[in-house]
Design an enzyme around this catalytic site. Structure first.
Site, PDB file in Angstrom:
ATOM      1  N   SER A 171     -10.519  17.941  10.636  1.00  0.00           N
ATOM      2  CA  SER A 171      -9.958  17.180  11.738  1.00  0.00           C
ATOM      3  C   SER A 171      -8.536  17.697  11.947  1.00  0.00           C
ATOM      4  O   SER A 171      -7.728  17.658  11.023  1.00  0.00           O
ATOM      5  CB  SER A 171      -9.943  15.700  11.363  1.00  0.00           C
ATOM      6  N   LYS A 216     -12.770  19.640  14.557  1.00  0.00           N
ATOM      7  CA  LYS A 216     -12.542  18.469  15.424  1.00  0.00           C
ATOM      8  C   LYS A 216     -11.086  18.459  15.857  1.00  0.00           C
ATOM      9  O   LYS A 216     -10.183  18.651  15.050  1.00  0.00           O
ATOM     10  CB  LYS A 216     -12.907  17.211  14.640  1.00  0.00           C
ATOM     11  N   LYS A 255      -8.045  16.399  17.805  1.00  0.00           N
ATOM     12  CA  LYS A 255      -7.574  15.107  18.317  1.00  0.00           C
ATOM     13  C   LYS A 255      -7.111  15.299  19.761  1.00  0.00           C
ATOM     14  O   LYS A 255      -6.440  16.299  20.082  1.00  0.00           O
ATOM     15  CB  LYS A 255      -6.405  14.599  17.460  1.00  0.00           C
ATOM     16  N   ASP A 280     -11.734  13.921  19.230  1.00  0.00           N
ATOM     17  CA  ASP A 280     -11.603  12.521  18.811  1.00  0.00           C
ATOM     18  C   ASP A 280     -10.412  11.906  19.534  1.00  0.00           C
ATOM     19  O   ASP A 280      -9.276  12.356  19.382  1.00  0.00           O
ATOM     20  CB  ASP A 280     -11.387  12.455  17.287  1.00  0.00           C
ATOM     21  N   GLU A 285     -15.576  11.632  20.144  1.00  0.00           N
ATOM     22  CA  GLU A 285     -15.489  10.501  19.218  1.00  0.00           C
ATOM     23  C   GLU A 285     -14.579   9.413  19.796  1.00  0.00           C
ATOM     24  O   GLU A 285     -13.469   9.700  20.240  1.00  0.00           O
ATOM     25  CB  GLU A 285     -14.933  11.036  17.883  1.00  0.00           C
ATOM     26  N   ASP A 306     -16.644   5.565  16.048  1.00  0.00           N
ATOM     27  CA  ASP A 306     -15.937   5.486  14.765  1.00  0.00           C
ATOM     28  C   ASP A 306     -15.424   4.050  14.647  1.00  0.00           C
ATOM     29  O   ASP A 306     -16.082   3.168  14.087  1.00  0.00           O
ATOM     30  CB  ASP A 306     -14.817   6.544  14.757  1.00  0.00           C
ATOM     31  N   LYS A 315     -17.278   5.567   7.838  1.00  0.00           N
ATOM     32  CA  LYS A 315     -16.125   5.591   6.927  1.00  0.00           C
ATOM     33  C   LYS A 315     -16.309   4.457   5.931  1.00  0.00           C
ATOM     34  O   LYS A 315     -16.496   3.301   6.323  1.00  0.00           O
ATOM     35  CB  LYS A 315     -14.820   5.398   7.695  1.00  0.00           C
ATOM     36  N   GLY A 329     -12.947  10.572   7.732  1.00  0.00           N
ATOM     37  CA  GLY A 329     -11.867  10.574   6.749  1.00  0.00           C
ATOM     38  C   GLY A 329     -10.692   9.746   7.222  1.00  0.00           C
ATOM     39  O   GLY A 329     -10.553   9.474   8.421  1.00  0.00           O
TER      40      GLY A 329
HETATM   41  O1  OSB Z   1     -10.255   8.815  13.588  1.00  0.00           O
HETATM   42  O2  OSB Z   1     -11.133  10.066  12.157  1.00  0.00           O
HETATM   43  C1  OSB Z   1     -10.150   9.437  12.553  1.00  0.00           C
HETATM   44  C2  OSB Z   1      -7.148  10.071  10.269  1.00  0.00           C
HETATM   45  C3  OSB Z   1      -6.548   8.833  10.287  1.00  0.00           C
HETATM   46  C4  OSB Z   1      -7.092   7.843  11.062  1.00  0.00           C
HETATM   47  C5  OSB Z   1      -8.242   8.074  11.808  1.00  0.00           C
HETATM   48  C6  OSB Z   1      -8.867   9.305  11.776  1.00  0.00           C
HETATM   49  C7  OSB Z   1      -8.290  10.328  11.015  1.00  0.00           C
HETATM   50  C8  OSB Z   1      -8.815  11.686  10.946  1.00  0.00           C
HETATM   51  C9  OSB Z   1      -8.519  12.460   9.685  1.00  0.00           C
HETATM   52  O3  OSB Z   1      -9.393  12.226  11.854  1.00  0.00           O
HETATM   53  C10 OSB Z   1      -9.709  12.870   8.935  1.00  0.00           C
HETATM   54  C11 OSB Z   1      -9.362  13.360   7.551  1.00  0.00           C
HETATM   55  O4  OSB Z   1      -9.117  12.553   6.652  1.00  0.00           O
HETATM   56  O5  OSB Z   1      -9.359  14.572   7.360  1.00  0.00           O
HETATM   57 MG    MG Z   2     -12.164   9.073  14.445  1.00  0.00          MG
END
Ligand code: OSB
Ligand code: MG
Length: 369
Positions: free
Chosen positions: A135, A161, A163, A188, A213, A238, A262, A290
């Site tokens: 991510s 992925k 953001k 995401d 996402e 999510d 999660k 994550g």
């Molecule tokens: O939406 O998946 C998410 C990190 C913090 C809060 C929300 C998210 C995330 C990530 C990080 O996308 C994923 C990771 O731990 O590598």
């Molecule tokens: Mg997410």
């Protein structure tokens, strides 16, 4: 088994680089670790909550209080036949699933150690290796974003992925796709859009993304059900999925075609396993999300990801992407194929580095009979 003592501690762990999502930027994690004791054995859990109530309503401080004053006392001294009873014992607490999940996960590790088996085996995991993606947090420029993609593709990750947020979406993805037309890519939004943005979100269909996402509100299913038929790209939920019931409702309304699981968000392994089982029966792909976990949370994610429903690469990546030194040894490493072999040791199968944890600890609390 009977839990006779619970130790909580908060550690502070700086990220090797800040991580930015549509709801904010994280520089340093404040992480609650839960250590449960029973009959001379112990188990570890990590609370996968953010520092602020910006991802969901929970945050480090709320979880500290909920675990110390409610979830901890509710399991302490109770005769447990299985960790699956923990959600029942804490059911009087509404919401606050990340707090409850931290305790539940620690008890799963304890039970695996008690039985002398790896946690994946206790959970019923079947996959020998898990498939990993990364991510990538927001960057100010497309050039910086491209550099990060290049690095992780070279490292072998199976899915990248990205953001996104308003103003950093269609054109940025266009630029990344120009350079990487064939990689498996997803985006995401962490709830940064509304149904007023349908035209913009439709433009993402051009880029052959594996999924979009959580485009809409963190607590929504209905609007996602209105959005999904207007997109070619699969929506993955999510934030909106806190339980098997939520997954059932979202799928019956066709609000998404993929689900991110999660552990903390769904209150631990018991519920996570139910969701993946339900989805697996219906050929709905799930994957492990994550929350910038340190090693204990990362290890729990690895064990969960061996379950048969986890068919897409998860956000389970190498420790070194986030930490200069993790709190477990060896740190989580990912092969050049973008995989992690399931651990072979008992319980989590990693050694918890208590010396390092001690040196990072900012507060402790002991809950005992
Ligand atoms: O939406 O998946 C998410 C990190 C913090 C809060 C929300 C998210 C995330 C990530 C990080 O996308 C994923 C990771 O731990 O590598
Ligand atoms: Mg997410």
């Amino acid at each position: 088994m009977k839990i006779d003592r619970i130790e909580l501690r908060e550690i502070r762990l700086p990220l090797v680089a800040p991580f930015e999502t549509s709801f904010g930027r994280t520089f340093e994690r404040h992480i609650i670790l839960v250590k449960v004791f029973s009959e001379g054995l112990h188990g570890w859990g990590e609370c996968t909550v953010g520092e602020n109530p910006f991802y969901n309503h929970e945050f480090t401080e709320s979880c500290w209080t909920v675990i110390r004053d409610f979830a901890g006392p509710m399991v302490l001294g109770r005769e447990l036949e299985s960790p699956e009873q923990v959600p029942q014992l804490t059911r009087q607490i509404r919401g606050n699933k990340m707090a409850r999940g931290a305790v539940e996960c620690a008890i799963w590790d304890l039970e695996a150690r008690r039985q002398g088996v790896p946690l994946w085996q206790l959970l019923g995991g079947t996959q020998e290796v898990i498939n990993c993606g990364v991510s990538l947090g927001l960057e100010d420029s497309d050039a910086a974003m491209l550099q990060k993609v290049e690095k992780e593709v070279a490292a072998g990750y199976q899915r990248i992925k990205i953001k996104i947020k308003p103003g950093r979406d269609v054109e940025m993805i266009r630029a990344l796709r120009r350079e990487y037309p064939n990689i498996v890519m997803s985006v995401d939004a962490n709830s940064a859009y509304t149904l007023d943005d349908v035209e913009l979100l439709k433009k993402l269909d051009e880029f052959n993304l594996l999924m979009i996402e959580q485009p809409l509100s963190y607590d929504d299913i209905i609007d996602h059900a209105a959005l999904q038929p207007q997109l070619k790209t699969a929506i993955c939920l999510d934030e909106s999925i806190l339980s098997l019931d939520d997954a059932r409702k979202a799928l019956s309304l066709s609000a998404c075609r993929i689900i991110n699981v999660k552990l903390g968000r769904v209150s631990g392994h018991t519920e996570a396993r139910k969701i993946q089982g339900y989805c697996h029966e219906r050929a709905i792909p799930v994957w492990c999300g994550g929350m910038l976990e340190a090693g204990i949370g990362r290890a729990h994610n690895i064990h969960m990801s061996t379950l048969p429903g986890f068919v897409l690469p998860g956000d389970v990546s190498a420790s070194k992407r986030y930490w200069s030194e993790d709190i477990i040894t060896p740190p989580v490493e990912v092969t050049s194929q973008g995989t992690i072999p399931r651990p072979t040791g008992v319980g989590l199968g990693y050694e918890v580095n208590e010396k390092r944890i001690d040196s990072l600890t900012t507060r402790t609390e002991v809950i005992k009979l």
